[in-house]
Design a protein around this motif. Structure first.
Motif, PDB file in Angstrom:
ATOM      1  N   ASN A  53       0.830  -1.206   0.000  1.00  0.00           N
ATOM      2  CA  ASN A  53       0.000   0.000   0.000  1.00  0.00           C
ATOM      3  C   ASN A  53       0.865   1.258   0.000  1.00  0.00           C
ATOM      4  N   GLY A  54       1.965   1.240   0.740  1.00  0.00           N
ATOM      5  CA  GLY A  54       2.870   2.380   0.774  1.00  0.00           C
ATOM      6  C   GLY A  54       3.459   2.689  -0.592  1.00  0.00           C
ATOM      7  N   PHE A  55       3.752   1.658  -1.374  1.00  0.00           N
ATOM      8  CA  PHE A  55       4.274   1.869  -2.724  1.00  0.00           C
ATOM      9  C   PHE A  55       3.187   2.345  -3.688  1.00  0.00           C
ATOM     10  N   LEU A  56       1.943   1.970  -3.453  1.00  0.00           N
ATOM     11  CA  LEU A  56       0.856   2.338  -4.355  1.00  0.00           C
ATOM     12  C   LEU A  56       0.288   3.733  -4.088  1.00  0.00           C
ATOM     13  N   VAL A  57       0.452   4.230  -2.868  1.00  0.00           N
ATOM     14  CA  VAL A  57      -0.161   5.505  -2.504  1.00  0.00           C
ATOM     15  C   VAL A  57       0.389   6.707  -3.279  1.00  0.00           C
ATOM     16  N   PRO A  58       1.709   6.886  -3.436  1.00  0.00           N
ATOM     17  CA  PRO A  58       2.177   8.102  -4.121  1.00  0.00           C
ATOM     18  C   PRO A  58       1.629   8.283  -5.540  1.00  0.00           C
ATOM     19  N   ALA A  96       8.862  10.711  -0.800  1.00  0.00           N
ATOM     20  CA  ALA A  96      10.096  10.699  -0.006  1.00  0.00           C
ATOM     21  C   ALA A  96      10.138   9.486   0.913  1.00  0.00           C
ATOM     22  N   ALA A  97       9.014   9.125   1.489  1.00  0.00           N
ATOM     23  CA  ALA A  97       8.966   7.959   2.367  1.00  0.00           C
ATOM     24  C   ALA A  97       9.258   6.690   1.601  1.00  0.00           C
ATOM     25  N   VAL A  98       8.733   6.568   0.390  1.00  0.00           N
ATOM     26  CA  VAL A  98       9.002   5.384  -0.431  1.00  0.00           C
ATOM     27  C   VAL A  98      10.473   5.333  -0.817  1.00  0.00           C
ATOM     28  N   ILE A  99      11.033   6.469  -1.212  1.00  0.00           N
ATOM     29  CA  ILE A  99      12.454   6.516  -1.567  1.00  0.00           C
ATOM     30  C   ILE A  99      13.297   6.162  -0.351  1.00  0.00           C
ATOM     31  N   GLY A 100      12.928   6.696   0.808  1.00  0.00           N
ATOM     32  CA  GLY A 100      13.656   6.355   2.030  1.00  0.00           C
ATOM     33  C   GLY A 100      13.573   4.867   2.357  1.00  0.00           C
ATOM     34  N   LEU A 101      12.411   4.288   2.160  1.00  0.00           N
ATOM     35  CA  LEU A 101      12.275   2.844   2.404  1.00  0.00           C
ATOM     36  C   LEU A 101      13.148   2.046   1.476  1.00  0.00           C
ATOM     37  N   VAL A 102      13.136   2.406   0.207  1.00  0.00           N
ATOM     38  CA  VAL A 102      13.928   1.658  -0.786  1.00  0.00           C
ATOM     39  C   VAL A 102      15.425   1.794  -0.505  1.00  0.00           C
ATOM     40  N   THR A 103      15.870   2.995  -0.156  1.00  0.00           N
ATOM     41  CA  THR A 103      17.317   3.196   0.056  1.00  0.00           C
ATOM     42  C   THR A 103      17.816   2.598   1.359  1.00  0.00           C
ATOM     43  N   THR A 104      16.960   2.417   2.334  1.00  0.00           N
ATOM     44  CA  THR A 104      17.414   1.867   3.617  1.00  0.00           C
ATOM     45  C   THR A 104      17.058   0.403   3.818  1.00  0.00           C
TER      46      THR A 104
END
Length: 105
Positions: A53-58, A96-104
């Motif tokens: 869901n986090g990936f689909l929201v943006p 930004a939250a999705v990018i942060g999740l992917v990078t960490t």
């Protein structure tokens, strides 16, 4: 699903009166039983559902913002400046939250 397809839906209705509603309810129950039968951890399932869901929201927020600003769709009820600022800030924060999740990860 019932409201989408305009089916009669109520637990007060007898199964003969709301066949589709009870079919969906039965399928969901069987699905839950199968998940348990195959040993799926419900907490893990909830976690991965939240990640998806986090990936689909943006992208969904982008579509919502574009539609809500389209005067031919919304007429006079389109977004005003404060709503646009808040909506686009929320969209940027979610990206930004999705990018942060992917990078960490």
């Amino acid at each position: 699903m019932c409201e989408t397809f305009h089916w009669k839906c109520s637990l007060e209705a007898k199964p003969g009166q709301a066949k589709e509603f009870y079919a969906v309810l039965t399928a969901a129950t069987i699905g839950g039983l199968l998940l348990n039968l195959f040993g799926v951890n419900p907490i893990d399932a909830l976690f991965w559902t939240a990640v998806i869901n986090g990936f689909l929201v943006p992208p969904l927020l982008v579509v919502i913002m574009l539609v809500s600003n389209n005067r031919s769709v919304m007429g006079s009820r389109g977004n005003r400046r404060p709503t646009n600022i808040l909506g686009w800030m929320t969209t940027a924060l979610m990206f930004a939250a999705v990018i942060g999740l992917v990078t960490t990860w």
